[in-house]
Write a protein that holds these residues in place. Structure first.
Motif, short mmCIF file in Angstrom:
data_model
loop_
_atom_site.label_atom_id
_atom_site.label_comp_id
_atom_site.label_asym_id
_atom_site.label_seq_id
_atom_site.Cartn_x
_atom_site.Cartn_y
_atom_site.Cartn_z
N GLN A 25 -33.20 12.72 -11.31
CA GLN A 25 -32.44 13.57 -12.15
C GLN A 25 -32.89 13.76 -13.43
OE1 GLN A 25 -29.40 15.78 -11.51
NE2 GLN A 25 -30.24 16.65 -13.52
N ASN A 64 -33.21 19.48 -13.67
CA ASN A 64 -33.79 19.76 -12.28
C ASN A 64 -33.52 18.38 -11.94
OD1 ASN A 64 -36.33 17.58 -12.28
ND2 ASN A 64 -36.84 19.14 -14.20
N ARG A 65 -33.52 18.45 -10.28
CA ARG A 65 -33.37 17.37 -9.09
C ARG A 65 -34.53 17.26 -8.43
NH1 ARG A 65 -27.03 18.46 -7.41
NH2 ARG A 65 -26.11 17.86 -9.51
N ARG A 95 -32.30 23.30 -11.86
CA ARG A 95 -30.79 23.55 -12.11
C ARG A 95 -30.52 24.48 -13.26
NH1 ARG A 95 -28.65 21.94 -7.47
NH2 ARG A 95 -26.60 21.65 -8.35
N ASN A 143 -33.77 28.95 -11.78
CA ASN A 143 -33.77 28.43 -10.56
C ASN A 143 -35.25 28.57 -10.09
OD1 ASN A 143 -32.82 27.28 -8.35
ND2 ASN A 143 -32.44 29.10 -7.21
#
Length: 336
Positions: free
Chosen positions: A236, A248-249, A274, A278
């Motif tokens: 993360q 973001n992940r 995220r 996107n």
């Protein structure tokens, strides 16, 4: 600079034998060169004579001295360079790869200087089957924030039944505000037998109050089966990022398969943006290393990145950011 650097290397080499009776000093390094073909960039494809592809070229000096009562002093000085031009790496720094000194004993170890942070160690040397090199390097897509940390003090605990921890503090050295520019990091590790698990974090404060803090957390796991080592990681990231995604992940899945002199590398990485835009990113990579001996190997690798939009994540390697979303490497590496 060239004369000064050569003089230092020669001097250190010449005194190695003289001091070896009192301490242990080693000279080591690696050098590689090959061909890289990059495609998908805005200016079209490009072919390069590449160097430092599977891991940055280096000339290093490391040493230790037994101080008695279980206490040892040690140091590392590691220079980076490009074999194709002879230029210094890391922006021209003399010892830009690593430069630190420390003490170790029953208490663990403490080091001071320019060194890898716990977060990047977990990503680059444990999670990534490509070990942050070749076309499949994890940092093409994942966000380590920084590979090396200046002004870093790192304390590493002893291992107890496979469990250990690292804590890093690096002051920003900005007068009047000890928080600005400061970097904090750490990891909790279980490394026992065939299984490795690391939970790491990295927080870097902005150089001014207007710049937000970058925060990264990473959970890494590997397991060595009889037929392969499997790699997995989930991360993360929040805060400023060089490639545009501030929240973001990430997920990494990979494998290292070794059969005699043959090593096959596989990885898939996905960045799940995220933010409202996107902008998701995927990287697929395959690599092959053939060991001619313990010190010399041939390598080949290919990776491709799919970008949701024109945001151009690029396929690079250990020493090059790359120019397009596809790249292939072939070459030879020698370590000494």
């Amino acid at each position: 600079m060239k004369k000064s650097l050569a003089s230092i290397f020669f001097s250190l080499s010449s005194i190695t034998g003289a001091v070896n009776a009192q301490s242990d000093i080693q000279i080591y390094g690696s050098i590689d060169a090959g061909i890289t073909l990059e495609q998908g960039g805005p200016a079209g494809s490009v072919t390069k004579l590449a160097t430092g592809v599977p891991g940055g070229n280096r000339l290093g000096f490391r040493g230790s001295e037994n101080l008695g009562d279980g206490l040892t002093a040690f140091f590392v000085l590691e220079n980076g360079f490009a074999a194709d031009t002879g230029n210094l790496g890391q922006g021209g720094l003399m010892f830009g790869r690593r430069a630190y000194v420390g003490l170790k004993g029953d208490f663990g170890s403490i080091t001071f200087g320019r060194q890898y942070g716990p977060h990047f160690y977990a990503l680059g040397f444990v999670a990534d089957p490509f070990e942050s090199g070749l076309a499949g390097a994890a940092q093409n897509v994942m966000d380590p924030d920084t590979i090396r940390v200046n002004n870093a003090a790192i304390y590493a605990t002893p291992s107890f039944k496979g469990v250990s921890a690292d804590v890093m503090y690096a002051p920003g050295e900005i007068a009047g505000n000890n928080k600005l520019g400061r970097t904090l990091g750490g990891s909790l590790k279980y490394m026992e037998g065939a299984t490795n698990v690391i939970l790491a974090f990295h927080d870097r404060y902005g150089m001014t109050p207007a710049i937000a803090t970058t925060k990264s957390t990473l959970l890494v796991g590997t397991h060595n089966f009889a037929w392969a080592t499997l790699h997995a990681a989930i991360g993360q990231n929040r805060g400023p990022a060089a490639q545009g995604s501030t929240n973001n992940r990430e997920i990494l899945l990979g494998a290292t398969i070794v059969r005699g002199a043959n090593k096959l590398l596989l990885s898939y990485i996905r960045k799940d943006d995220r933010n409202a835009a996107n902008i998701d990113v995927n990287q697929f990579a395959i690599g092959y290393i053939y060991s001619l001996s313990k010190r010399t190997s041939l390598y080949a690798a290919y990776a491709t990145i799919t970008n949701d939009t024109s945001l151009a994540y690029r396929v690079g390697n250990a020493s090059d950011l790359g120019t397009g979303n596809k790249a292939m490497n072939v070459g030879i590496r020698h370590v000494f």
